[in-house]
Design a protein around this motif. Structure first.
Motif, PDB file in Angstrom:
ATOM      1  N   GLY A 188       3.356  10.249  -9.640  1.00  0.00           N
ATOM      2  CA  GLY A 188       2.719  10.459 -10.961  1.00  0.00           C
ATOM      3  C   GLY A 188       2.207  11.872 -10.921  1.00  0.00           C
ATOM      4  O   GLY A 188       2.162  12.599 -11.795  1.00  0.00           O
ATOM      5  N   TYR A 189       1.744  12.154  -9.795  1.00  0.00           N
ATOM      6  CA  TYR A 189       0.795  13.542  -9.644  1.00  0.00           C
ATOM      7  C   TYR A 189       2.006  14.446  -9.631  1.00  0.00           C
ATOM      8  O   TYR A 189       1.953  15.616 -10.471  1.00  0.00           O
ATOM      9  CB  TYR A 189      -0.052  13.586  -8.365  1.00  0.00           C
ATOM     10  CG  TYR A 189      -0.224  15.113  -8.167  1.00  0.00           C
ATOM     11  CD1 TYR A 189      -1.575  15.384  -8.891  1.00  0.00           C
ATOM     12  CD2 TYR A 189       0.067  15.930  -7.152  1.00  0.00           C
ATOM     13  CE1 TYR A 189      -1.906  16.814  -8.925  1.00  0.00           C
ATOM     14  CE2 TYR A 189      -0.675  17.302  -7.136  1.00  0.00           C
ATOM     15  CZ  TYR A 189      -1.592  17.589  -7.793  1.00  0.00           C
ATOM     16  OH  TYR A 189      -2.085  18.864  -7.658  1.00  0.00           O
ATOM     17  N   ASN A 246       0.969  -1.131   0.044  1.00  0.00           N
ATOM     18  CA  ASN A 246       0.164  -0.211  -0.005  1.00  0.00           C
ATOM     19  C   ASN A 246       0.965   1.236  -0.099  1.00  0.00           C
ATOM     20  O   ASN A 246       0.506   2.375  -0.596  1.00  0.00           O
ATOM     21  CB  ASN A 246      -0.872  -0.059   1.226  1.00  0.00           C
ATOM     22  CG  ASN A 246      -2.178  -1.015   1.257  1.00  0.00           C
ATOM     23  OD1 ASN A 246      -2.371  -1.778   0.109  1.00  0.00           O
ATOM     24  ND2 ASN A 246      -2.382  -1.599   2.269  1.00  0.00           N
ATOM     25  N   ALA A 306       2.110   1.709  -3.462  1.00  0.00           N
ATOM     26  CA  ALA A 306       1.154   2.117  -4.297  1.00  0.00           C
ATOM     27  C   ALA A 306       0.891   3.923  -4.087  1.00  0.00           C
ATOM     28  O   ALA A 306       0.685   4.517  -5.041  1.00  0.00           O
ATOM     29  CB  ALA A 306      -0.228   1.524  -3.957  1.00  0.00           C
ATOM     30  N   ALA A 307       0.887   4.350  -2.899  1.00  0.00           N
ATOM     31  CA  ALA A 307       0.424   5.922  -2.504  1.00  0.00           C
ATOM     32  C   ALA A 307       1.732   6.514  -2.882  1.00  0.00           C
ATOM     33  O   ALA A 307       1.820   7.588  -3.519  1.00  0.00           O
ATOM     34  CB  ALA A 307       0.256   5.777  -1.074  1.00  0.00           C
ATOM     35  N   ARG A 308       3.076   5.831  -2.978  1.00  0.00           N
ATOM     36  CA  ARG A 308       4.176   6.617  -3.139  1.00  0.00           C
ATOM     37  C   ARG A 308       4.194   6.695  -5.014  1.00  0.00           C
ATOM     38  O   ARG A 308       4.644   7.862  -5.400  1.00  0.00           O
ATOM     39  CB  ARG A 308       5.329   5.664  -2.826  1.00  0.00           C
ATOM     40  CG  ARG A 308       6.888   6.726  -3.106  1.00  0.00           C
ATOM     41  CD  ARG A 308       7.896   5.590  -2.792  1.00  0.00           C
ATOM     42  NE  ARG A 308       7.719   5.351  -1.134  1.00  0.00           N
ATOM     43  CZ  ARG A 308       7.576   4.423  -0.655  1.00  0.00           C
ATOM     44  NH1 ARG A 308       7.185   3.170  -1.502  1.00  0.00           N
ATOM     45  NH2 ARG A 308       7.514   3.906   0.660  1.00  0.00           N
ATOM     46  N   ASN A 309       3.746   5.753  -5.464  1.00  0.00           N
ATOM     47  CA  ASN A 309       3.775   5.873  -7.048  1.00  0.00           C
ATOM     48  C   ASN A 309       2.628   6.765  -7.487  1.00  0.00           C
ATOM     49  O   ASN A 309       2.961   7.583  -8.442  1.00  0.00           O
ATOM     50  CB  ASN A 309       3.582   4.476  -7.794  1.00  0.00           C
ATOM     51  CG  ASN A 309       4.384   3.458  -7.265  1.00  0.00           C
ATOM     52  OD1 ASN A 309       5.718   3.755  -7.277  1.00  0.00           O
ATOM     53  ND2 ASN A 309       4.312   2.161  -7.343  1.00  0.00           N
ATOM     54  N   GLN A 310       1.603   6.971  -6.710  1.00  0.00           N
ATOM     55  CA  GLN A 310       0.660   7.764  -7.298  1.00  0.00           C
ATOM     56  C   GLN A 310       1.122   9.200  -6.900  1.00  0.00           C
ATOM     57  O   GLN A 310       0.743  10.077  -7.768  1.00  0.00           O
ATOM     58  CB  GLN A 310      -0.894   7.347  -6.169  1.00  0.00           C
ATOM     59  CG  GLN A 310      -1.669   8.551  -6.640  1.00  0.00           C
ATOM     60  CD  GLN A 310      -3.106   8.132  -5.738  1.00  0.00           C
ATOM     61  OE1 GLN A 310      -3.072   7.253  -5.011  1.00  0.00           O
ATOM     62  NE2 GLN A 310      -4.243   8.904  -6.066  1.00  0.00           N
ATOM     63  N   ALA A 311       1.644   9.577  -5.634  1.00  0.00           N
ATOM     64  CA  ALA A 311       2.214  10.684  -5.547  1.00  0.00           C
ATOM     65  C   ALA A 311       3.306  11.341  -6.660  1.00  0.00           C
ATOM     66  O   ALA A 311       3.257  12.249  -7.004  1.00  0.00           O
ATOM     67  CB  ALA A 311       2.957  10.794  -4.262  1.00  0.00           C
TER      68      ALA A 311
END
Length: 390
Positions: free
Chosen positions: A306-307, A296, A299-304
Motif C-alpha cells: 500500500g505504501y 503477520n 499483513a506487513a506485505r500488504n502494508q508495504a
C-alpha cells in the motif's frame, strides 16, 4: 437295606422253626410249613428249592407265578419319577378329527390346494418399487433383470428374486465412526488429516450383484486410493483453501469412476465432499504458530504494498504536472522561466526571515519579522482592552 434285613430275619425265623427257607422239610419240621402257614413257593416244577424272588403267600393258581429274577428287568421298568405303569384297558384320550364337508368328504384336499395356491402366489408375484430393480436367478444362475412394477417369475425354489434400491444415495464416511486420524501426504511433503464422505448408487444391477463380492468395501478402498493420489499432487495450503478442496473433490470423483468402471462394479459415484482438513494433532500447536506468522507476514506485505502504491501514485502525479509545465515551457520559454523563478522564490522566501534594504546613500532597515511578531502580540492586548471597556 430294609429288604435284605427282612429277608435275613425271615431266614432266621424259618431255621429256628425247623424249616428250610429253600423249600422242603427242615430237620424237625413238616412239609406243610409248620406254624408258618401255607407251603412255601417252590420252583417251576414244584420240587426244586424255593426261589426267594417269587412272591410268597397262600395257594391259588396265581400264587406260583414267577416274577422276573433279573435285576435289570426291575430297573428297566423304573424311571426318574418312579415305577412305570403300564396302560390298562381304560378309556383313551379324545379322538380329534376335522369336520367333514357336505357329502361326507374331507376338507384336507381343499386345505392342501389353498396352501399350494398361496405359495405359488407369494413366490411368483413381485411388486417392485419405483426406485428399485430386481435380479432373477434360476437355479442359482442369473436369468434376467426386472424393472419397477408388478412382475412375475417361476415359484421358489426354481427362481429366486433379489430386489435392490438402485436410485437411493448410499454414503460412505472415511474414516468411519471410530474418528481415527486419516493422515495423507501432500505434494510438499506435509501431512494432513482428512475426513470425507463419498456418495454413490447402483448404475448396473447385474454387474453390481455378480462382479464384486463386497461393494461397500470396494468403494471404500477405491476412494482412499483416489484421495491419496489427488492430495499427493497438491500442496498443503491448497488442501485448506476452498478452491483447492473443490479441485481435489472433483479429481477424486473422476479417479474413482474410472477405476470402478474398469472393475465393472456397476457403481456410479455421485460426489465426494471433504468435511475436515486439519494438520495432525501432534503438531497442531506448531502449525497454528506458523499460521499466525504467515498472517503477520501477509499483513506487513500488504502494508508495504500500500505504501509503495501511494508513493508511486504521488510520483506519477508529479511527473504528469512536470510534463504539463514542460509543454507550456516549450510554447513560451522566457515567460515560463520567469514564472518558475517567481514561484520558486515565493515558496522559499515564505519560510525564511526577510530584511529589505534600499541603497542610494541611506541604508534603511525594515525588520519585517519583528514587525509581524509585534503585531501578533499587540492584537490580543487590544482585544482584551476593548472587552474591559464595554
Amino acid at each position: 437295606m430294609e429288604i435284605f434285613d427282612g429277608f435275613r430275619k425271615s431266614i432266621g425265623l424259618a431255621m429256628a422253626g425247623g424249616k428250610s427257607p429253600w423249600g422242603g422239610k427242615g430237620e424237625g419240621g413238616s412239609s406243610d410249613g409248620g406254624d408258618g402257614g401255607g407251603e412255601a413257593p417252590r420252583g417251576d416244577d414244584g420240587n426244586g428249592p424255593r426261589n426267594p424272588w417269587l412272591p410268597g403267600g397262600g395257594g391259588g393258581s396265581d400264587s406260583g407265578k414267577r416274577r422276573s429274577a433279573n435285576i435289570e428287568d426291575i430297573f428297566k421298568n423304573r424311571g426318574p419319577e418312579g415305577p412305570r405303569r403300564r396302560g390298562g384297558g381304560g378309556p383313551r384320550g379324545p379322538n380329534l378329527r376335522l369336520p367333514e364337508r357336505p357329502g361326507g368328504k374331507s376338507w384336507l384336499p381343499v386345505i392342501a390346494v389353498g396352501i399350494l395356491a398361496l405359495w405359488l402366489l407369494t413366490s411368483s408375484a413381485h411388486l417392485i418399487g419405483p426406485q428399485e430393480k430386481a435380479v432373477v436367478k434360476r437355479l442359482g444362475n442369473y436369468s434376467r433383470t426386472l424393472d419397477s412394477g408388478l412382475q412375475f417369475s417361476l415359484p421358489f425354489p426354481i427362481e429366486t428374486v433379489e430386489v435392490e434400491n438402485v436410485e437411493g444415495v448410499r454414503p460412505i464416511r472415511i474414516p468411519g465412526n471410530d474418528k481415527a486420524a486419516k493422515l495423507i501426504l501432500t505434494g510438499d511433503q506435509n501431512l494432513v488429516d482428512l475426513s470425507y464422505v463419498v456418495r454413490w448408487n447402483i448404475k448396473d444391477l447385474e454387474t453390481y450383484k455378480f462382479r464384486i463380492v463386497d461393494p461397500e468395501q470396494t468403494v471404500n478402498e477405491v476412494a482412499e486410493a483416489a484421495m491419496r493420489a489427488a492430495v499427493a499432487e497438491k500442496e498443503l495450503d491448497e488442501t485448506f483453501s476452498g478452491q483447492g478442496r473443490a479441485a481435489i473433490e472433483q479429481d477424486v470423483k473422476n479417479r474413482m469412476q474410472t477405476k470402478l468402471d474398469l472393475y465393472q462394479a456397476g457403481i456410479r459415484v455421485l460426489g465426494v465432499e471433504i468435511e475436515k482438513a486439519d494438520p495432525p494433532s501432534q503438531v497442531v500447536d506448531a502449525f497454528r504458530d506458523v499460521q499466525v506468522a504467515e498472517q503477520n507476514a501477509d499483513a506487513a506485505r500488504n502494508q508495504a504494498q500500500g505504501y509503495a502504491q501511494q508513493v508511486l501514485a504521488q510520483a506519477e502525479g508529479e511527473a504528469e504536472a512536470f510534463d504539463k509545465v514542460y509543454e507550456e515551457y516549450r510554447l513560451a520559454p522566457q515567460v515560463t522561466r520567469q514564472r518558475l523563478y517567481y514561484e520558486t522564490m515565493e515558496r522559499v522566501l515564505s519560510k525564511t526571515d526577510k530584511t529589505i534594504v534600499e541603497a542610494q546613500g541611506v541604508t534603511p532597515y525594515l525588520p519585517l519579522p519583528e514587525i509581524r511578531r509585534r503585531a501578533k502580540e499587540a492584537q490580543p492586548a487590544t482585544t482584551v482592552t476593548a472587552q474591559g471597556g464595554q
